[in-house]
Each structure stands twice: as structure tokens, then as C-alpha cells.
Design a protein around this motif. Structure first.
Motif, PDB file in Angstrom:
ATOM      1  N   GLU A 153     -21.925  44.916  58.575  1.00 32.67           N
ATOM      2  CA  GLU A 153     -22.043  43.591  57.969  1.00 32.67           C
ATOM      3  C   GLU A 153     -21.051  43.392  56.824  1.00 32.67           C
ATOM      4  N   TRP A 154     -20.767  44.448  56.066  1.00 35.36           N
ATOM      5  CA  TRP A 154     -19.883  44.285  54.914  1.00 35.36           C
ATOM      6  C   TRP A 154     -18.453  43.969  55.325  1.00 35.36           C
ATOM      7  N   LEU A 155     -18.092  44.259  56.594  1.00 30.14           N
ATOM      8  CA  LEU A 155     -16.766  43.890  57.088  1.00 30.14           C
ATOM      9  C   LEU A 155     -16.754  42.507  57.743  1.00 30.14           C
ATOM     10  N   ASN A 156     -17.923  41.911  57.826  1.00 28.77           N
ATOM     11  CA  ASN A 156     -18.046  40.601  58.483  1.00 28.77           C
ATOM     12  C   ASN A 156     -18.842  39.674  57.574  1.00 28.77           C
ATOM     13  N   ARG A 157     -18.523  39.750  56.268  1.00 30.25           N
ATOM     14  CA  ARG A 157     -19.353  39.091  55.245  1.00 30.25           C
ATOM     15  C   ARG A 157     -19.441  37.580  55.451  1.00 30.25           C
ATOM     16  N   ARG A 158     -18.310  36.950  55.726  1.00 26.60           N
ATOM     17  CA  ARG A 158     -18.306  35.485  55.796  1.00 26.60           C
ATOM     18  C   ARG A 158     -19.242  34.973  56.891  1.00 26.60           C
ATOM     19  N   ALA A 159     -19.187  35.602  58.060  1.00 23.91           N
ATOM     20  CA  ALA A 159     -20.043  35.163  59.164  1.00 23.91           C
ATOM     21  C   ALA A 159     -21.517  35.388  58.845  1.00 23.91           C
ATOM     22  N   HIS A 160     -21.843  36.546  58.297  1.00 22.14           N
ATOM     23  CA  HIS A 160     -23.238  36.821  57.962  1.00 22.14           C
ATOM     24  C   HIS A 160     -23.733  35.914  56.840  1.00 22.14           C
ATOM     25  N   ALA A 161     -22.867  35.590  55.904  1.00 20.33           N
ATOM     26  CA  ALA A 161     -23.262  34.681  54.824  1.00 20.33           C
ATOM     27  C   ALA A 161     -23.570  33.287  55.372  1.00 20.33           C
ATOM     28  N   ALA A 162     -22.756  32.823  56.334  1.00 27.39           N
ATOM     29  CA  ALA A 162     -23.005  31.518  56.957  1.00 27.39           C
ATOM     30  C   ALA A 162     -24.340  31.524  57.698  1.00 27.39           C
ATOM     31  N   HIS A 163     -24.623  32.625  58.383  1.00 27.10           N
ATOM     32  CA  HIS A 163     -25.893  32.742  59.093  1.00 27.10           C
ATOM     33  C   HIS A 163     -27.067  32.706  58.109  1.00 27.10           C
ATOM     34  N   ARG A 164     -26.956  33.428  57.005  1.00 29.87           N
ATOM     35  CA  ARG A 164     -28.043  33.445  56.014  1.00 29.87           C
ATOM     36  C   ARG A 164     -28.265  32.058  55.415  1.00 29.87           C
ATOM     37  N   ARG A 165     -27.187  31.351  55.111  1.00 30.81           N
ATOM     38  CA  ARG A 165     -27.348  30.002  54.539  1.00 30.81           C
ATOM     39  C   ARG A 165     -28.053  29.069  55.523  1.00 30.81           C
ATOM     40  N   TYR A 166     -27.715  29.192  56.794  1.00 34.79           N
ATOM     41  CA  TYR A 166     -28.382  28.367  57.800  1.00 34.79           C
ATOM     42  C   TYR A 166     -29.858  28.749  57.914  1.00 34.79           C
ATOM     43  N   LEU A 167     -30.149  30.047  57.981  1.00 37.32           N
ATOM     44  CA  LEU A 167     -31.540  30.492  58.050  1.00 37.32           C
ATOM     45  C   LEU A 167     -32.328  30.026  56.833  1.00 37.32           C
ATOM     46  N   ASN A 168     -31.724  30.065  55.666  1.00 33.58           N
ATOM     47  CA  ASN A 168     -32.424  29.625  54.450  1.00 33.58           C
ATOM     48  C   ASN A 168     -32.739  28.141  54.501  1.00 33.58           C
ATOM     49  N   ALA A 169     -31.811  27.340  55.032  1.00 26.45           N
ATOM     50  CA  ALA A 169     -32.057  25.901  55.150  1.00 26.45           C
ATOM     51  C   ALA A 169     -33.216  25.633  56.106  1.00 26.45           C
ATOM     52  N   VAL A 170     -33.248  26.356  57.225  1.00 25.05           N
ATOM     53  CA  VAL A 170     -34.343  26.186  58.183  1.00 25.05           C
ATOM     54  C   VAL A 170     -35.645  26.720  57.598  1.00 25.05           C
ATOM     55  N   ARG A 171     -35.581  27.832  56.864  1.00 22.10           N
ATOM     56  CA  ARG A 171     -36.786  28.424  56.270  1.00 22.10           C
ATOM     57  C   ARG A 171     -37.441  27.452  55.292  1.00 22.10           C
ATOM     58  N   ARG A 172     -36.670  26.795  54.460  1.00 23.08           N
ATOM     59  CA  ARG A 172     -37.248  25.842  53.495  1.00 23.08           C
ATOM     60  C   ARG A 172     -37.994  24.734  54.216  1.00 23.08           C
TER      61      ARG A 172
END
Length: 560
Positions: A255-274
Motif C-alpha cells: 500500500e505504501w507504494l500505491n498511496r494515491r490510489a489507496h487514499a482515494a479509496h479511503r476518501r470514497y469509503l469515508n464519504a459513503v460511511r458518513r
């Protein structure tokens, strides 16, 4: 890998059959300059180049093979072979359960290792009756069947589909009415006026913004935007990250070599989670009016509520599982529909004759007021049955869907004289089937070009007075093995019904309200382009390929 593809090109597309093992007859191998490495890497890193080589290879044989990592993969083409893959006789043998456990569930649904093991131990299949040897499995442990049922039940049945379509139509109507004032109210004051200048739109931005927002409203309800106003932006940010995420999983990239993609995924998951947390907190499951509602404002469509509930009821309570399940549902709804809608708007906008013919056809789909005889609203069922619009929709899907239907094989079987080994993967490329000149080509209309009338036949029908009228009829008979934009067989996409109505309603509402003037092509950054769009190669193999250029249009309200 793009450089390697350019160097080696399409030369030597097929190698010798070799390596059959065990006396079984194996199909030819897809040639690769670096054995056991090139094909696998090119498939991931230059999918467009790989598929061009595969397309050339499958002109010589209907089955070819290659290695993808540690997996033996068979590429399958030809209507008979495709029908065999999707046919009932192979329902128990050809499946995607292993793919779900290996990639879909851990990556998109964020299931824990323990939760994945629960799915992995379910060997019962997806039929009503468990596979032989698994008959004693308790119904609650038939996870694949339950997972599939909740999607098929609440996405594909008419009683659940109709409220989603109604909400989408209402939201898009309001959105279009707000784009620019009509000629009878061009000043926005209720007084007559003119609006000769109209409004200039970029088709890509219009579809990815306004149309996607209406679709998400229909699926998730208004609460999604009250809680997560940036949900649309986060979804498209995630969409850009999907390929790097998949590639990272398959290549074992940390994951640390693919930070940007994982960060985008987390932001999307957080929006859906809220959004989900608020919906769960406000929803009254004890109230039958809410619990049985087919659409309500907290969860939106019943499918959203039932998907979230199914995972929770079955003990999948990881912090990302609910958001992952609902997030992938929302993304899957839009990731193919929005690019397809974008392409179809472009095709209609740049062809005045097609625009005129479609507008005349759409006029017949308005419901009328019995007392006044005036038209009221579009009837979605009538829109879905319009032959020329259906043909244009079908043609757009044929040209723009670019992915391989992927299936696991449980036990060896024979296809086209070759042994398809158990434990292997089958891949059925839409690119090969949908661009087949022998199936789709017509005089002056090659299969590689858009032609709205490709799926139209004409019949002569006499009226009551004996006058003959030439009538369009949508015709797609006997092409099931050559056209599968939503996959096929018992695993066909359950969201295809809403997708069709969404795309066709969007076109119908747009052209019934506005005159559309084509202004020109631009690059995606807004700068002028010297060419029209092509399928964006970055999305090759991922579903509906969006255009790599935008179109500027001017819309002017049509006087009612």
C-alpha cells in the motif's frame, strides 16, 4: 510495457500449442517475446495493446491460451463458444466464486481474513439446490447464493426498479429545467422573454456531474448529499484509482507504494460511511412503512438498504464492509452508465438528422392528459421500447464496452475440440465479439463505426383504411453469443435494467427539452482538440471506456 508492445507489435500472435500435458489437446498459446512474463504484465500494464494482440490471434482460432501470473487463462471467442460459456449446462462448472474471494471481496468490500474464509468455504454454488456433496450446508451459510439473491431481487424486479426510475426521472427533469430558462420565462421572472444565446456545456462534465448526481440520488436518496456533499467527486476520484488498486493487488504492490490510489479509496469509503451511519441512525426498522418501502429518503432505493442489511445480518461487521458494499454498488451503477451516456449524447449532438429522428420518436412516448389532450410526462416504459433510441443505445454499448468476462472453471471440459482444464480461468473479450465484421458489418457501415440504425429493421403495416406505413422495428435476434455488454449467463449484471432506462431516459429528456448545437471538440482539460474522441486507453479492460476528448454543445430550450 507500452514501449515493449510498440516494439513487438502484433508479430507472431500465436505460438505452438505445445505443453498439453496429460494427453489433453490444448489450444495455441498467445505468443510472447519473454515467456511466462510478457503476456501477464502486458495484460495489466498495457491492456489495450494486449487486447489488440488477442483480437488478431482470435481471428485464427476461437480459443487461445496464455499465462496470467500463476493462472492458465483461455481466451474464448465465437458465438457458439460464448453461448456455451453462458449456457445453463455449465452453470455449476463455470463460476466466479474464486475470483470473488481472491480479489473482489478483499479489495472492494474490505473483508477481513476471517470473513473471507467464510466465503471461501461455501462450495454450494448459486443454484437453488446446493451442489452435490454440499446438501447439508445450512441455508444461512450459502453466502454466494444469498449475496447474489439480494442484488437480483432488488435490482432486477420491476416492482423495485420502478421507484428508482421514477426518482431518477424526477431529479433529472428538475436538473434540466434549471439549466437555462425556457423561452416563455427566459428572464427567470415569470415574464416572457428570449434566451437566444442558450447555455454552453461540456458533455463529459455534464454527465459526470449532473447526471451522476441524479443517479446517486435515485439509488442512495437525498441524505447521501446532505451528509457527504462531495460524494460525486469522491466517487470519480475512486474511479480513477480502480485500475492502480487492481494492478497493485495482482502484482503484490504494498500500500505504501500505491498511496494515491489507496487514499482515494479511503476518501470514497469515508464519504459513503458518513451517509450510511446517518441512515442507520435515523431508520426505524420496526416501522413496516419504512422497512418495506421500495424507496424512502434515508437509504434511497430498497436495494441499498437490503445490501447493507444483508452484510450486517450475516455478521460481516468490519468497519469498511458496509461502506464497501454500498460504495461498490453506487460506483458500479455509474462507472459504465455515465461513459455510455456521454458517448450517446455526443453521437446525437453531432448528427442533426439522428437528433431530429430521435426527437420525433420520443414525442410518441409522452403520456397525455385525458381531459386536455396535452402531453404531460415521459412514460419510461414507452421510452425503453422506442426502436431507434434502443438501437442507438445498443450500438453505443457495442462499441464502448471493453472488458473480458472472467470465469473460474471447476472441472475440465471440451470446447471447440480443446480441453479446458479445471482450475483455469476463462476470459471472453467483448472487444472481439462486438467488433466482428462477419456479425456486425454492413455495407458502408463497418463494425468499427457507430451507426444508429444498425439494429433496425423496417416493416410495412397497413392502417384501418389500407394505407401502408413503413415502421421501424428494433432487431437484435440470434446474436446472444456476439453481444454481451453486461456479461452473460446466470452471472449477468442485475443492474442492467436500471442502466438501460437511465441512459435512454437521459437522452429522451434532454432532446425533448432542448435544441442542441455541436460547437466542437476539446481535450479533457478544456483546450481545443483537432480530433474527435476515441475510447480512453487508460480504461481498456475495465468496462465502458469513456471518451478521451470532450464535446462542447450549446443548448436552447424548445418552446412548449
Amino acid at each position: 510495457m507500452v514501449v515493449l508492445a510498440a516494439i513487438f507489435g502484433l508479430a507472431g500472435a500465436l505460438g505452438s500449442g505445445g505443453g498439453g500435458g496429460g494427453g489433453d489437446k490444448q489450444p495455441p498459446s498467445l505468443w510472447e517475446p519473454i515467456p511466462f512474463v510478457y503476456n501477464s504484465l502486458q495484460f495489466l500494464l498495457d491492456n489495450e495493446g494486449f487486447m489488440k494482440r488477442a483480437q488478431a490471434a482470435l481471428k485464427k482460432t476461437t480459443v487461445a491460451r496464455f499465462r496470467q501470473g500463476g493462472h492458465l487463462v483461455y481466451l474464448v471467442s465465437g458465438p457458439k463458444n460464448v453461448q456455451a460459456v453462458f449456457g445453463r449446462s455449465h452453470n455449476n462448472n463455470i463460476h466466479n466464486d474464486d475470483l470473488m474471494v481472491r480479489s473482489t471481496l478483499p479489495l472492494w468490500y474490505r473483508l477481513s481474513a476471517d470473513d473471507l474464509r467464510r466465503f471461501a468455504t461455501d462450495k454450494t454454488g448459486r443454484g437453488r439446490n446446493p451442489l452435490p456433496g454440499t446438501e447439508d450446508t445450512p441455508p444461512e451459510n450459502r453466502l454466494f447464493l444469498g449475496y447474489e439473491h439480494v442484488h437480483n431481487e432488488f435490482l432486477a424486479r420491476a416492482q423495485h426498479l420502478a421507484p428508482m426510475v421514477e426518482q431518477y426521472q424526477r431529479q433529472l427533469t428538475q436538473t434540466l429545467d434549471g439549466l437555462c430558462p425556457s423561452p416563455s420565462d427566459a428572464t427567470g421572472t415569470g415574464k416572457k422573454g428570449r434566451n437566444d444565446d442558450g447555455v454552453v456545456l461540456g458533455v463529459v462534465d455534464f454527465c459526470k456531474g449532473r447526471v451522476a448526481r441524479c443517479a446517486l440520488h435515485a439509488l442512495l436518496g437525498p441524505g447521501a448529499f446532505e451528509i457527504s456533499p462531495d460524494l460525486v467527486e469522491r466517487m470519480w476520484e475512486f474511479d480513477d484509482a480502480v485500475f492502480p488498486l487492481v494492478m497493485g493487488l495482482r502484482l503484490g504492490v504494498p500500500e505504501w507504494l500505491n498511496r494515491r490510489a489507496h487514499a482515494a479509496h479511503r476518501r470514497y469509503l469515508n464519504a459513503v460511511r458518513r451517509y450510511l451511519d446517518a441512515a442507520w441512525a435515523d431508520f426505524d426498522w420496526a416501522d413496516p412503512a419504512s422497512a418495506d418501502a421500495r424507496w424512502e429518503p434515508r437509504f434511497g432505493a430498497q436495494v441499498t438498504r437490503e445490501v447493507a442489511k444483508w452484510f450486517r445480518d450475516h455478521g460481516f461487521t468490519g468497519p469498511d464492509t458496509g461502506p464497501g458494499a454500498v460504495g461498490i454498488l453506487a460506483w458500479a451503477q455509474n462507472s459504465n452508465v455515465i461513459p455510455t451516456t456521454t458517448w450517446l449524447v455526443m453521437e446525437v449532438a453531432r448528427d442533426p438528422e439522428l437528433l431530429r429522428a430521435l426527437r420525433e420518436e420520443v414525442e410518441t412516448a409522452f403520456a397525455t392528459d385525458g381531459a386536455t389532450g396535452r402531453r404531460r410526462t415521459l412514460d419510461p416504459q414507452k421510452v425503453a421500447a422506442l426502436p431507434l433510441l434502443a438501437s442507438a443505445y445498443t450500438e453505443t454499448l457495442r462499441l464502448r464496452m471493453n472488458f473480458n468476462v472472467v470465469r473460474n472453471v471447476r472441472q475440465s471440459f471440451t470446447m471447440a475440440g480443446y480441453t479446458i482444464r479445471g482450475g483455469s480461468l476463462l476470459q471472453v473479450p467483448t472487444l472481439v465479439a462486438h467488433y466482428d465484421e462477419d456479425v456486425w458489418g454492413a455495407e458502408s457501415h463497418p463494425a468499427s463505426e457507430f451507426w444508429a440504425g444498425r439494429h433496425i429493421k423496417y416493416t410495412d403495416e397497413p392502417d384501418a383504411e389500407g394505407r401502408v406505413t413503413r415502421k421501424r422495428v428494433f432487431a437484435m435476434a440470434s446474436r446472444t453469443g456476439s453481444y454481451f455488454p453486461y456479461g452473460g449467463g446466470n452471472l449477468i449484471c442485475p443492474g442492467r435494467h436500471f442502466a438501460k432506462q437511465e441512459i435512454m431516459l437521459t437522452i429522451a429528456l434532454l432532446i425533448s427539452r432542448f435544441d442542441i448545437e455541436f460547437l466542437g471538440w476539446t481535450k479533457l482539460d478544456g483546450s481545443p482538440s483537432d480530433r474527435p474522441p476515441r475510447n480512453d486507453p487508460r480504461f481498456s479492460g475495465g468496462g465502458a471506456a469513456p471518451p478521451d476528448r470532450d464535446m462542447k454543445i450549446r443548448i436552447r430550450p424548445i418552446a412548449s
